[in-house]
Design a protein around this motif. Structure first.
Motif, short mmCIF file in Angstrom:
data_model
loop_
_atom_site.label_atom_id
_atom_site.label_comp_id
_atom_site.label_asym_id
_atom_site.label_seq_id
_atom_site.Cartn_x
_atom_site.Cartn_y
_atom_site.Cartn_z
N PRO A 28 88.33 -149.30 86.79
CA PRO A 28 87.90 -148.05 86.42
C PRO A 28 89.16 -146.99 85.91
CG PRO A 28 88.25 -148.08 88.99
CD PRO A 28 88.27 -149.40 88.26
N ILE A 29 88.80 -145.94 85.36
CA ILE A 29 89.97 -144.91 84.81
C ILE A 29 89.44 -143.69 85.00
CG2 ILE A 29 91.01 -144.17 82.67
CD1 ILE A 29 90.26 -147.01 81.29
N VAL A 30 90.38 -142.99 85.72
CA VAL A 30 90.01 -141.54 85.68
C VAL A 30 90.94 -140.72 84.67
CG1 VAL A 30 90.50 -139.46 87.43
CG2 VAL A 30 89.52 -141.74 88.30
N ASP A 31 90.43 -139.74 84.03
CA ASP A 31 91.08 -139.28 82.94
C ASP A 31 91.01 -137.71 83.31
OD1 ASP A 31 92.11 -138.86 80.28
OD2 ASP A 31 90.33 -138.25 79.61
N VAL A 32 92.30 -137.03 83.13
CA VAL A 32 92.21 -135.59 83.35
C VAL A 32 92.96 -135.11 82.14
CG1 VAL A 32 93.52 -133.66 84.91
CG2 VAL A 32 92.90 -136.06 85.95
N ARG A 33 92.03 -133.92 81.43
CA ARG A 33 92.49 -133.42 80.48
C ARG A 33 92.81 -131.71 80.39
NH1 ARG A 33 87.75 -136.01 77.15
NH2 ARG A 33 88.48 -138.14 77.32
N VAL A 34 93.84 -131.52 80.27
CA VAL A 34 94.13 -129.94 80.33
C VAL A 34 94.97 -129.53 78.94
CG1 VAL A 34 95.51 -128.25 81.67
CG2 VAL A 34 94.73 -130.16 82.90
N ASN A 35 94.36 -128.70 78.47
CA ASN A 35 94.78 -128.04 77.30
C ASN A 35 95.39 -129.13 76.05
OD1 ASN A 35 95.29 -125.52 76.00
ND2 ASN A 35 97.07 -125.47 76.75
N GLY A 36 94.78 -129.77 75.86
CA GLY A 36 95.04 -130.80 74.91
C GLY A 36 96.07 -131.96 75.33
N CYS A 37 96.34 -132.04 76.55
CA CYS A 37 97.30 -133.19 77.20
C CYS A 37 96.21 -134.01 78.18
CB CYS A 37 98.04 -132.37 78.25
SG CYS A 37 99.36 -133.67 78.89
N SER A 38 96.24 -135.05 77.98
CA SER A 38 95.68 -136.07 78.74
C SER A 38 96.48 -137.13 79.70
CB SER A 38 94.68 -136.94 77.99
OG SER A 38 93.90 -138.10 78.78
N MET A 39 96.07 -137.24 80.91
CA MET A 39 96.74 -138.16 82.08
C MET A 39 95.57 -139.01 82.39
SD MET A 39 98.58 -137.15 85.66
CE MET A 39 96.91 -136.84 86.37
N THR A 40 95.81 -140.31 82.56
CA THR A 40 94.80 -141.13 83.05
C THR A 40 95.61 -141.94 84.19
OG1 THR A 40 95.58 -142.99 81.46
CG2 THR A 40 93.99 -141.84 80.64
N LEU A 41 94.44 -142.33 85.15
CA LEU A 41 94.86 -143.00 86.39
C LEU A 41 94.03 -144.11 86.67
CD1 LEU A 41 94.53 -140.15 88.86
CD2 LEU A 41 96.72 -141.22 88.09
N THR A 42 94.60 -145.54 86.52
CA THR A 42 94.09 -146.68 86.60
C THR A 42 94.74 -147.68 87.35
OG1 THR A 42 92.59 -148.23 85.45
CG2 THR A 42 94.95 -147.55 84.38
N LEU A 43 94.43 -148.72 87.37
CA LEU A 43 94.99 -149.85 88.10
C LEU A 43 95.80 -150.78 87.12
CD1 LEU A 43 92.74 -150.79 91.02
CD2 LEU A 43 94.82 -149.30 91.37
N ARG A 44 97.04 -151.25 87.43
CA ARG A 44 97.89 -152.06 86.44
C ARG A 44 96.94 -153.44 86.60
NH1 ARG A 44 104.08 -152.71 85.24
NH2 ARG A 44 103.90 -154.18 83.93
N GLY A 45 96.73 -154.04 85.41
CA GLY A 45 96.08 -155.21 85.13
C GLY A 45 94.53 -155.12 85.23
N ASP A 46 93.77 -156.25 85.35
CA ASP A 46 92.52 -156.37 85.17
C ASP A 46 91.66 -156.62 86.21
OD1 ASP A 46 93.12 -158.88 84.62
OD2 ASP A 46 92.03 -159.23 82.97
N VAL A 47 92.35 -156.92 87.54
CA VAL A 47 91.71 -157.51 88.82
C VAL A 47 92.31 -156.43 89.77
CG1 VAL A 47 91.69 -159.20 90.65
CG2 VAL A 47 91.89 -159.80 88.14
N VAL A 48 91.20 -156.09 90.56
CA VAL A 48 91.60 -155.21 91.95
C VAL A 48 91.78 -156.00 93.15
CG1 VAL A 48 90.49 -153.40 93.34
CG2 VAL A 48 89.78 -153.61 90.96
N ASP A 49 92.93 -156.03 93.48
CA ASP A 49 93.50 -156.88 94.51
C ASP A 49 93.74 -156.04 95.79
OD1 ASP A 49 95.66 -155.57 94.04
OD2 ASP A 49 96.69 -157.22 93.31
N ASP A 50 93.81 -156.58 96.91
CA ASP A 50 94.26 -155.70 98.25
C ASP A 50 95.05 -154.52 97.90
OD1 ASP A 50 92.38 -157.49 99.32
OD2 ASP A 50 94.35 -158.73 100.34
#
Length: 89
Positions: A28-50
């Motif tokens: 999943p990806i969380v995207d926070v946008r404020v006044n034209g600036c975007s910050m995304t939070l996600t995990l590195r890679g394509d697998v959710v490990d421990d």
């Protein structure tokens, strides 16, 4: 070599948009946008490990604490406003 350091601050306001994107076979990806600036939070890679799951739990706990604190302050500020209005009447 020393570890890197980064700091990034965001103050949320009326112009803030927060979205969650989920996919059938990707992280999943969380995207926070404020006044034209975007910050995304996600995990590195394509697998959710421990480790990724533990980080997601830490994020959930931090957000839940943030919400609880905002609710507490909102209630206190509402109580103070009501008291001020009663005293002025």
């Amino acid at each position: 070599m020393k570890l890197g350091f980064a700091s990034f601050g965001v103050q949320l306001g009326e112009n803030t948009r927060i979205d969650l994107s989920t996919y059938a076979a990707d992280v999943p990806i969380v995207d926070v946008r404020v006044n034209g600036c975007s910050m995304t939070l996600t995990l590195r890679g394509d697998v959710v490990d421990d480790t990724g799951l533990a980080l997601a739990h830490q994020l959930r706990d931090a957000v839940n604490g943030f919400v609880a604190e905002c609710e507490r302050l909102h209630a206190e500020q509402g109580d103070r406003a009501a008291s001020s209005e009663s005293a002025a009447a």
